[in-house]
Structures are given as C-alpha cells and as structure tokens.
Design an enzyme around this catalytic site. Sequence first.
Site: not given
Ligand SMILES: *Cc1c(COP(=O)(O)O)cnc(C)c1O
Length: 403
Positions: A169, A194, A45, A97
């Site tokens: 982000d 993503k 961890r 988001y």
């Molecule tokens: C999918 C997404 C998230 C969240 O990510 P997870 O891996 O699903 O927890 C945060 N910000 C954006 C812009 C996203 O597309």
Amino acid sequence: MSNATQLLQNIPIDPLTGALTVPIYQTSTYVQHAPGINKGYDYSRTNNPTRETLEKIAAQLENGKIGAAFASGLAAIDAVVKLLKSGDEIIAVDDIYGGAYRLFTQVYEQYGIAIKFVDASEPENIFNAVSEKTKLIWIETPTNPTLKIADIAAIAKIAKANGCLLCVDNTFASPALQQPLTMGADIVVHSATKYLGGHSDVIAGLVITKEENIGARIKFFQNACGAVLAPLDSWLIIRGIETLYLRIKQHCINAQAVAEYLENHPLVDKVFYPGLKSHPNHAIAKKQQKGFGGIVSFSLKQDELQLAEQFVSNTTIFKLAESLGGVKSLISHPANMTHKTIPAEKRKAAGVSDSLIRLSVGIEEAEDLILDLEKTFVQLELLIKEVKAKVSDTTKAEERIYC
Ligand SMILES: *Cc1c(COP(=O)(O)O)cnc(C)c1O
C-alpha cells in the site's frame, strides 16, 4: 528526461480535437455498428476512455504493466484480496490502515481467509510467520500513524522464495518517493484520495500490477464486482497527478522543517518522521525513498488525552480532520479519531499513545505552519499551568480542612 517531465509527457493530447486536457467521457454506453462491433468500448463499468487514461498514467507512474481504478482505496484493496481463496492466508503489517484491518478481519475471515499480523519493520518477523498457506504479504511503508518503515526489497525476497505475492500500500509515500514494483513487489495499491488526488476533493483507489496476468485478474474483478471509478473522478485524479512531483517536493520540505521544530520543543516527547536521524528505520527509508513524505506524528511529554484534544482543537492553519495528503495542512488525534475503536491496551501497544497527534503537512510556507504550532504550544503551556494551579489550590483547601 526527469520523472516530472516524463509524467506530463505521458498525459495524452486528445487525438480527436487536440484538447490539451483529457476529455471526460460522461457516458454509460456506446453506440455499436453491429452487435458486438464497436470502437473498443461497450459499457462504462467495463471500460471508459477517461478511466482508461488514468489507469495507463498510474501504471507508468509505478513502473507497472496494468492499472485499474476503483471507487475508493478500500475497493482497490478488496480487489487484491479477491485473488485469494478460502484456506489461504495473508500476513499483514500490524499497524495496517484501520479500514484494511476491518476488511481483512470482519469480511474476509468469514470466507475462510486467515490473517496474521506482524511488525514488518523487521523482515525476520515476516520470514518466521510465513507458512505454506501464505499467499499474500501485505505491507504499508511508512505506516500510519507511527511512520514505521519496512524494507521492501528484503520482504520481496521472502515473498518470492515462498511463492507468495507481495502487495505494498503505497499511499503514504506515493510513486514520487517510492516505487515498490521496481524493488520486487508484485502489486501496489493506492488510496488515490490522498496524495495522487492531492486536493481532498475525491475518493478513489488504484491497483497497479507488475505482471500482465495478475493485472488481468484484477481487471476481471473490477468489471465483475463493479466498484469502478467514475469518469469525472478519474479526471480529478489525473488533474491531481499532474502536480504530484511539485506538491510532494513541498510536502517533504515542510514536513522535515516541522519535524525538526517539534523534536526541539520542550513539551514534545517523541517525534515520528523517517527523515529524522533519530527515527529507528531512517537508514532503510533513506535507501528506498527519494524523500520522507508529508506525514509527521508526535506525542506530548504529558501523555494525556485531554491535552492532545485541546492541541488539535486550537491550531488555525492545521485543520482538524480525518484523511491526509491534500495541499491544506490537517491535524488529527488518532486515539480519539481513526483508532478510537481499537481497545486502549492494543492501541498503546501499537505505539498510538493517548497524546499522539498526526499532522498531514500541506504545501503552505513551513514558517507559517511552525508559527501555528508555536502559538498552540503557548496555549497548551498556559492550560497545563492552570490545571497545576487548580490542583495545588484544592490541595491547600484540603490541607485547611484536615488540619
Ligand atoms: C485512506 C487510506 C486507505 C483507504 O482509502 P479510501 O480511499 O479512504 O478508501 C487505504 N490505505 C491507506 C494507507 C490510507 O491512508
């Protein structure tokens, strides 16, 4: 050296065996020579060599000092919010988001952290919203699903002048197209699920900081709260990152072609893609991004839920699914899927109309993707005609009844 070459050079060769790929250290603990005397690892961890390698690669990709890998994008976002304390305030982009919206409003507001939402495509809106309580400005650019663009450098200046942190982000653009830390941001977060992972096979998140001390706080939360990324998942993200530049290049080519095709289609109302000259923030996107990304949204002239529902159910190559950023093209209907829980009025005010459709354009051949859309539009046109014919039949019948 080009970015793509540098990235592949940065992925280390295993010093122990010469293995070309990063080893997966699938272990929870490490044998110590004497209590507290070890080889730099004591518990996974706290630290794990596979995760550590990913964190270094991610920091280099974003031009940052410290990287920290989390079990999901939301866990990464959560670690950044933990930098604040009760009484502090966040100013966030209004079409944030959905998961981040839920985290800010349903988890952190109950601990006394206030949230204000503004349209960040005008930096002035942020300037006007900042107060002495503001400790964090949170933006996404491009946003989801209407692809609004925020001027990172301009907002970074506002953050600096007011002594608050700017977190971007960077999930949608990826570091291949945009490096917020070089434009003045303090922190970058990713849903590595993503584009960084790129293959729709793992959930993961990253935080990258410009400053060592903020990075150290994030690493503290990573260990103290425990939402760490597993070794195998860390390895999958490293494997994905190896082809990031190549994939993003194709995503951009395909998305541009699809957006231009849609813009000329008679059934389409609006197309949302920063690479189109018609996009209201095209100039800023061009200034701060190396390309315009793989996400394209569009709405239909006949703005009806049912028509959009039909459309997203009828494509063949574009698969109907949540998420984005993978090699395979996906299609989604925000009003009925990701934005379903937002009240209709509020959803529409944010630009998410009933017929808005979002495409995550993959790396197939653009020509095939356009053919898939063309075929689906032909089916849609037939459906519209059928509905019209039915309506006129009933009107005729009614006329007969009443005359
Ligand atoms: C999918 C997404 C998230 C969240 O990510 P997870 O891996 O699903 O927890 C945060 N910000 C954006 C812009 C996203 O597309």
